[in-house]
Design a protein around this motif. Structure first.
Motif, PDB file in Angstrom:
ATOM      1  N   THR A  10     -37.493   8.136 -13.498  1.00 26.04           N
ATOM      2  CA  THR A  10     -37.554   8.097 -14.962  1.00 26.04           C
ATOM      3  C   THR A  10     -36.524   7.161 -15.584  1.00 26.04           C
ATOM      4  O   THR A  10     -36.873   6.335 -16.436  1.00 26.04           O
ATOM      5  CB  THR A  10     -37.360   9.516 -15.533  1.00 26.04           C
ATOM      6  N   THR A  48     -46.340  12.293 -11.829  1.00 24.84           N
ATOM      7  CA  THR A  48     -46.769  12.706 -13.166  1.00 24.84           C
ATOM      8  C   THR A  48     -45.571  13.207 -13.962  1.00 24.84           C
ATOM      9  O   THR A  48     -45.525  13.044 -15.182  1.00 24.84           O
ATOM     10  CB  THR A  48     -47.844  13.808 -13.085  1.00 24.84           C
ATOM     11  N   GLN A  49     -44.590  13.769 -13.285  1.00 21.73           N
ATOM     12  CA  GLN A  49     -43.362  14.209 -13.959  1.00 21.73           C
ATOM     13  C   GLN A  49     -42.642  13.022 -14.584  1.00 21.73           C
ATOM     14  O   GLN A  49     -42.143  13.104 -15.705  1.00 21.73           O
ATOM     15  CB  GLN A  49     -42.450  14.942 -12.975  1.00 21.73           C
ATOM     16  N   VAL A  51     -44.024  10.218 -15.630  1.00 20.76           N
ATOM     17  CA  VAL A  51     -44.816   9.820 -16.801  1.00 20.76           C
ATOM     18  C   VAL A  51     -44.496  10.734 -17.982  1.00 20.76           C
ATOM     19  O   VAL A  51     -44.262  10.268 -19.101  1.00 20.76           O
ATOM     20  CB  VAL A  51     -46.336   9.845 -16.489  1.00 20.76           C
ATOM     21  N   ASN A  52     -44.449  12.043 -17.735  1.00 15.23           N
ATOM     22  CA  ASN A  52     -44.148  13.005 -18.802  1.00 15.23           C
ATOM     23  C   ASN A  52     -42.734  12.825 -19.356  1.00 15.23           C
ATOM     24  O   ASN A  52     -42.519  12.865 -20.574  1.00 15.23           O
ATOM     25  CB  ASN A  52     -44.330  14.435 -18.302  1.00 15.23           C
ATOM     26  N   GLU A  53     -41.752  12.626 -18.469  1.00 10.30           N
ATOM     27  CA  GLU A  53     -40.363  12.468 -18.906  1.00 10.30           C
ATOM     28  C   GLU A  53     -40.167  11.175 -19.690  1.00 10.30           C
ATOM     29  O   GLU A  53     -39.457  11.153 -20.695  1.00 10.30           O
ATOM     30  CB  GLU A  53     -39.418  12.510 -17.707  1.00 10.30           C
ATOM     31  N   SER A  55     -42.456   9.589 -21.417  1.00  9.73           N
ATOM     32  CA  SER A  55     -43.120   9.790 -22.708  1.00  9.73           C
ATOM     33  C   SER A  55     -42.265  10.632 -23.648  1.00  9.73           C
ATOM     34  O   SER A  55     -42.078  10.273 -24.819  1.00  9.73           O
ATOM     35  CB  SER A  55     -44.482  10.467 -22.500  1.00  9.73           C
ATOM     36  N   ALA A  56     -41.761  11.743 -23.164  1.00  9.59           N
ATOM     37  CA  ALA A  56     -40.953  12.641 -24.000  1.00  9.59           C
ATOM     38  C   ALA A  56     -39.692  11.949 -24.511  1.00  9.59           C
ATOM     39  O   ALA A  56     -39.330  12.077 -25.685  1.00  9.59           O
ATOM     40  CB  ALA A  56     -40.586  13.901 -23.212  1.00  9.59           C
ATOM     41  N   ILE A  73     -48.217   4.854 -21.286  1.00 11.34           N
ATOM     42  CA  ILE A  73     -48.862   5.665 -20.243  1.00 11.34           C
ATOM     43  C   ILE A  73     -49.956   4.862 -19.545  1.00 11.34           C
ATOM     44  O   ILE A  73     -50.040   4.859 -18.306  1.00 11.34           O
ATOM     45  CB  ILE A  73     -49.426   6.974 -20.836  1.00 11.34           C
ATOM     46  N   GLU A  84     -49.198  13.431  -8.050  1.00 12.20           N
ATOM     47  CA  GLU A  84     -48.910  14.745  -8.610  1.00 12.20           C
ATOM     48  C   GLU A  84     -48.388  15.599  -7.469  1.00 12.20           C
ATOM     49  O   GLU A  84     -49.027  15.707  -6.423  1.00 12.20           O
ATOM     50  CB  GLU A  84     -50.170  15.366  -9.207  1.00 12.20           C
TER      51      GLU A  84
END
Length: 127
Positions: A10, A48-49, A51-53, A55-56, A73, A84
Motif C-alpha cells: 500500500t 484486494t486489501q 486496493v482497499n487501503e 482507495s480509503a 482502481i 484475494e
C-alpha cells in the motif's frame, strides 16, 4: 537481475499517487521517485486489501472524489495481478510465488528483493 513479478504494498502506491504535504519536500520527492521506479512495470502483484487501503487513504487524505478513486482502481486492476487472500486456507494464499527452491537459497542468490517500506530521509539503508 530481473524478477517476473513483485508484491507492491500500500505505502508504495500511496507515495506514487499522493503528495503528502505533511512531509518535507525533499523527502516527498525522493519517496515518489522511488515509488514510481518500483511500480513502473505491469504485472506486479497486489492484494484486494492493498486496493482497499489505497482507495480509503486517497479518499481520506488526498480528498479524491469517487470518479478519481474509480480510475485508480481500474488502473490497479489493469496493470497488476490482484489476489484475494484465502482466510479459510491462508497457506494457499501465501504461496504467491511458487518456486522449487527454498526461499533462503533464492534470497542468498539475490533473486528476491523485499521492500517493506521506503526509508525516511537520513535513515541508513542496510544491505
Amino acid at each position: 537481475m530481473s524478477l517476473s513479478a513483485s508484491f507492491i504494498d500500500t505505502n508504495v502506491w500511496l507515495y506514487r499517487l499522493f503528495d503528502d504535504n505533511k512531509m518535507e519536500v525533499g523527502e516527498r520527492t525522493i519517496k515518489r521517485e522511488i515509488a514510481i521506479a518500483i511500480t513502473q512495470t505491469e504485472g506486479d502483484i497486489i492484494s484486494t486489501q492493498v486496493v482497499n487501503e489505497v482507495s480509503a487513504n486517497l479518499l481520506k487524505k488526498a480528498a479524491f472524489n469517487e470518479e478519481q478513486i474509480k480510475t485508480v482502481i481500474q488502473s490497479l486492476y489493469h496493470r497488476c495481478t490482484v489476489v484475494e487472500f484465502n482466510r479459510e486456507h491462508p497457506n494457499e494464499s501465501l504461496n504467491l510465488f511458487p518456486h522449487p527452491q527454498p526461499l533462503s537459497q533464492r534470497w542468498e542468490r539475490g533473486d528476491i528483493i523485499l521492500v517493506p517500506r521506503i526509508p525516511k530521509m537520513g535513515e541508513g539503508v542496510r544491505g
